[in-house]
Design an enzyme around this catalytic site. Structure first.
Site, PDB file in Angstrom:
ATOM      1  N   GLU A   1      -4.986 -33.773 -14.524  1.00  0.00           N
ATOM      2  CA  GLU A   1      -4.695 -34.480 -15.772  1.00  0.00           C
ATOM      3  C   GLU A   1      -3.298 -35.098 -15.744  1.00  0.00           C
ATOM      4  O   GLU A   1      -3.076 -36.193 -16.288  1.00  0.00           O
ATOM      5  CB  GLU A   1      -4.843 -33.518 -16.952  1.00  0.00           C
ATOM      6  CG  GLU A   1      -6.305 -33.141 -17.201  1.00  0.00           C
ATOM      7  CD  GLU A   1      -6.478 -32.063 -18.255  1.00  0.00           C
ATOM      8  OE1 GLU A   1      -7.240 -32.293 -19.213  1.00  0.00           O
ATOM      9  OE2 GLU A   1      -5.861 -30.996 -18.112  1.00  0.00           O
TER      10      GLU A   1
ATOM     11  N   GLU B   1     -12.536 -26.765 -15.492  1.00  0.00           N
ATOM     12  CA  GLU B   1     -12.321 -25.830 -16.612  1.00  0.00           C
ATOM     13  C   GLU B   1     -13.599 -25.181 -17.140  1.00  0.00           C
ATOM     14  O   GLU B   1     -13.558 -24.060 -17.655  1.00  0.00           O
ATOM     15  CB  GLU B   1     -11.599 -26.547 -17.758  1.00  0.00           C
ATOM     16  CG  GLU B   1     -10.123 -26.815 -17.505  1.00  0.00           C
ATOM     17  CD  GLU B   1      -9.854 -28.087 -16.729  1.00  0.00           C
ATOM     18  OE1 GLU B   1      -8.689 -28.485 -16.612  1.00  0.00           O
ATOM     19  OE2 GLU B   1     -10.823 -28.706 -16.226  1.00  0.00           O
TER      20      GLU B   1
END
Length: 686
Positions: A36, A56
């Protein structure tokens, strides 16, 4: 102080909004927050071998640093974004370049920073970086109605493919909702805020997420052994990436062939021994077929597969001839018969030249001490159990079983081979009948048969109850897959089955012992040995699901009805009753295993069941589940009730450890965290 340390989200926002161009240089693996962070940079360059990903969901949450918002904006591909995030997979740089996630790639590590510098120099000419900010981009044009309809359809299609929310699908459903916001929200901030809200809701409130995180960290807590014990020539041969250590596998059946494939894939040379030429031919054909499947799935090239078959793989029907005597590791994988295994190890004692070669057994139930007793005393230090799970080339779990004589060096080498070489999860356990996994599953299979004979449910009812709970497959389907004859032959070896001529119970079936003949008779009287013969608890049709789809069997239904004991319930058992009947004794046996120090800690049992028995990772494992979802007081209460209702089954007698935890008011993990378990280590087998 820590309160002044900026959060990842703040750092990401600062990077993207920087007036100066910022270039991400990726040289290794950028996962989760690292990925990210890179997505927020104005340019991204990478080494060609680098990997990126947003995994995740594997720990029960979604990306929390705007990954669900930036990835679709940069790639302009909703389907690809959903695939990457929902699978949690890593993607390579060629794929990233094709999706415009990275701008430049180099094959030389030293050049990565140089390439990044060039992009930074190029960016300074542009001055304004706002057009490079992912947050300023759109997934597709605002007025593109066709693209909007297509993106929505892709999301709906994804939802149809994933489990329901209450069966492990919470995080996956959340991913779709967040990605959908990337093209349905009016602003980037609106989508970002939704992602943050979902992330923290899952993090703080999801029981599934807690279970997944427990399973994730439990695997990492498994004992990997001491590197200090890996200095010897055997260990070094397996640690050397250029070496091709010679491994012998005894038995060319399904299990032996699967073990051989695991070692061949890792770069080892393998010799399979079997006294049957037909078995060797079948095993060789199976290995060739699976390696060809690896080529088709692009796991290896056709030249690599050809090299393995030509140079690294061979067979023999006589272990006394050829190169077999030079093996550094031998894994025995023949049928569960102690006399046969002892005979094999007696031969290995004289055949294998290296006095420190590891002599391992793939036994799933038999006492390792009894097998090792066939070796000369000086070689027993190098004997241990290496229990693979079927199919061995697919399943990640290996139980590493320690005998009374197994040396710490032997354990460390097997742990290293399992985790580093084979890329599997090895859990070290003590020596007892069935070790951990199969000792616990014995009651699971037995109670499934009792539920059938009691009229509490059909074959399908039992399996559906456990699949609804979250198990990969039901116990009866699992029995067909493994072969129903395996359970029968193990029971026969234990002296429990009836004499086919006299009908008398086996000599070791004690008076008052609760035992069902249903499985034995299914195999002996009906010849229903499982999927391999197209009939077991279910029927199988080669034209339906390639012969793998279980189909209800009228013959089995009628056969079960003939076993009715006269006390059939007026109504079938509920799903919860079936789950408790099958899983509560299984978990109770887990407590007894911990009492005896057969397993080091509760999380080791959880790892064994998640990776070896299809236990749903979102429920953490059997010991985590009973501790966090069921509660020990209720568990003890129900065990006492079942023990009263079904005398003759020792697996319903509550564990002393369980009773102590309840008396102290502790959960199982809390009991271990406080160190109360250490009083059991005087009789440690680990």
């Amino acid at each position: 102080t820590s309160k002044h340390v900026p959060s990842l989200q703040v750092v990401i926002d600062l990077i993207e909004s920087s007036p100066k161009p910022i270039v991400a240089a990726v040289t290794g693996v950028a996962l989760g927050g690292g990925c990210e962070l890179a997505l927020a940079c104005h340019f991204r360059v990478a080494h060609s071998k680098a990997k990126m990903g947003l995994p995740e969901v594997k720990i029960g949450v979604i990306p929390g640093g705007d990954g669900t918002q930036r990835l679709p904006r940069l790639s302009k591909d909703v389907a690809w974004t959903l695939d990457v995030i929902m699978s949690g997979r890593m993607f390579g740089m060629a794929e990233a370049k094709s999706k415009k996630i990275v701008d430049g790639i180099t094959d030389n590590f030293k050049d990565v920073l140089e390439v990044a510098q060039k992009w930074a120099d190029y960016a300074t000419i542009m001055k304004d970086m706002t057009f490079r900010m992912a947050s300023n981009q759109e997934v597709f044009a605002e007025d593109d109605a066709a693209a909007l309809a297509s993106a929505r359809a892709i999301c709906e299609q994804s939802l149809r493919k994933i489990p329901p929310k209450d069966r492990g699908g919470e995080a996956l459903h959340a991913v779709v909702k967040a990605v959908r916001a990337s093209f349905e929200s009016k602003t980037f901030k609106e989508g970002s805020d939704l992602e943050t809200e979902i992330f923290f809701d899952l993090l703080l409130n999801s029981q599934q997420g807690r279970g997944l995180r427990h399973a994730f960290f439990a695997e990492r807590k498994v004992d990997k052994g001491s590197k200090k014990l890996l200095g010897g020539p055997i260990a070094q041969a397996f640690l050397n990436p250029k070496a091709g250590p010679l491994v012998g596998v005894i038995g060319a059946g399904t299990m032996g062939s699967g073990i051989a494939i695991s070692f061949l894939r890792s770069g080892c040379k393998v010799i399979i021994v079997d006294n049957s030429e037909k078995s060797l031919e079948r095993g060789s054909n199976l290995i060739s077929k699976i390696l060809q499947s690896d080529v088709t799935k692009k796991r290896m090239s056709s030249s690599q597969a050809a090299h393995i078959l030509k140079n690294n793989f061979s067979t023999t029907s006589d272990m006394k001839t050829g190169e077999f005597c030079n093996c550094l590791v031998v894994v025995e994988a023949v049928f569960e018969n102690l006399k046969i295994k002892q005979s094999i190890f007696r031969q290995l004692d004289t055949v294998i030249r290296n006095p420190k070669a590891l002599l391992l057994s793939n036994t799933s139930t038999l006492n390792i001490d009894s097998i090792a007793s066939a070796l000369s005393p000086q070689k027993r230090n190098f004997c241990a159990g290496m229990h693979f799970f079927s199919p061995a080339h697919v399943m990640k779990l290996v139980e590493i079983v320690i005998s009374s004589d197994t040396s710490p060096e032997t354990v460390a080498i097997v742990q290293m081979i399992t985790s580093k070489k084979l890329r599997k999860v090895g859990v070290t356990v003590g020596n007892c009948e069935g070790f951990v996994g199969n000792r616990m599953v014995n009651s699971y299979s037995a109670e499934a048969a009792f539920v059938l004979t009691e009229g509490g449910g059909s074959v399908q009812d039992v399996d559906k109850a456990l699949v609804n709970f979250g198990m990969a497959i039901g116990p009866l389907n699992m029995g067909d897959l493994a072969g129903t004859d395996i359970g029968y032959l193990i029971a026969k070896e234990k002296g429990l089955v009836r004499d086919p001529k006299t009908g008398s119970p086996g000599p070791n079936r004690k008076e008052g012992m609760r035992y069902s003949d249903l499985l034995d008779d299914l195999v002996v009287k009906l010849g229903r040995s499982g999927q391999k013969v197209m009939k077991g608890w279910y029927d199988y049709d080669p034209k339906v699901g390639r012969g793998r789809k279980p189909l209800p069997s009228k013959e089995v239904e009628d056969f079960i009805a003939s076993y009715a004991n006269g006390d059939a319930p007026t109504t079938k058992y509920s799903k919860q009753e079936i789950v408790e009947r099958l899983l509560f004794p299984l978990v109770n046996e887990g407590f007894k295993i911990l009492e005896e120090n057969i397993a080091q800690k509760p999380s080791d049992i959880d790892v064994i069941y998640v990776y070896g028995y299809g236990w749903p990772a979102y429920r953490g494992g059997p010991m985590y589940w009973i501790d966090n979802e069921v509660g020990l007081p209720y568990f003890l209460k129900r065990l006492n009730e079942m023990n009263h209702s079904f005398p003759g089954s020792t697996y319903y007698i509550p564990s002393a450890l369980l009773k102590e935890c309840v008396a102290l008011g502790f959960g199982l993990q809390e009991y271990y965290d406080k160190g109360f378990h250490k009083k059991h280590t005087n009789n440690a087998k680990l």
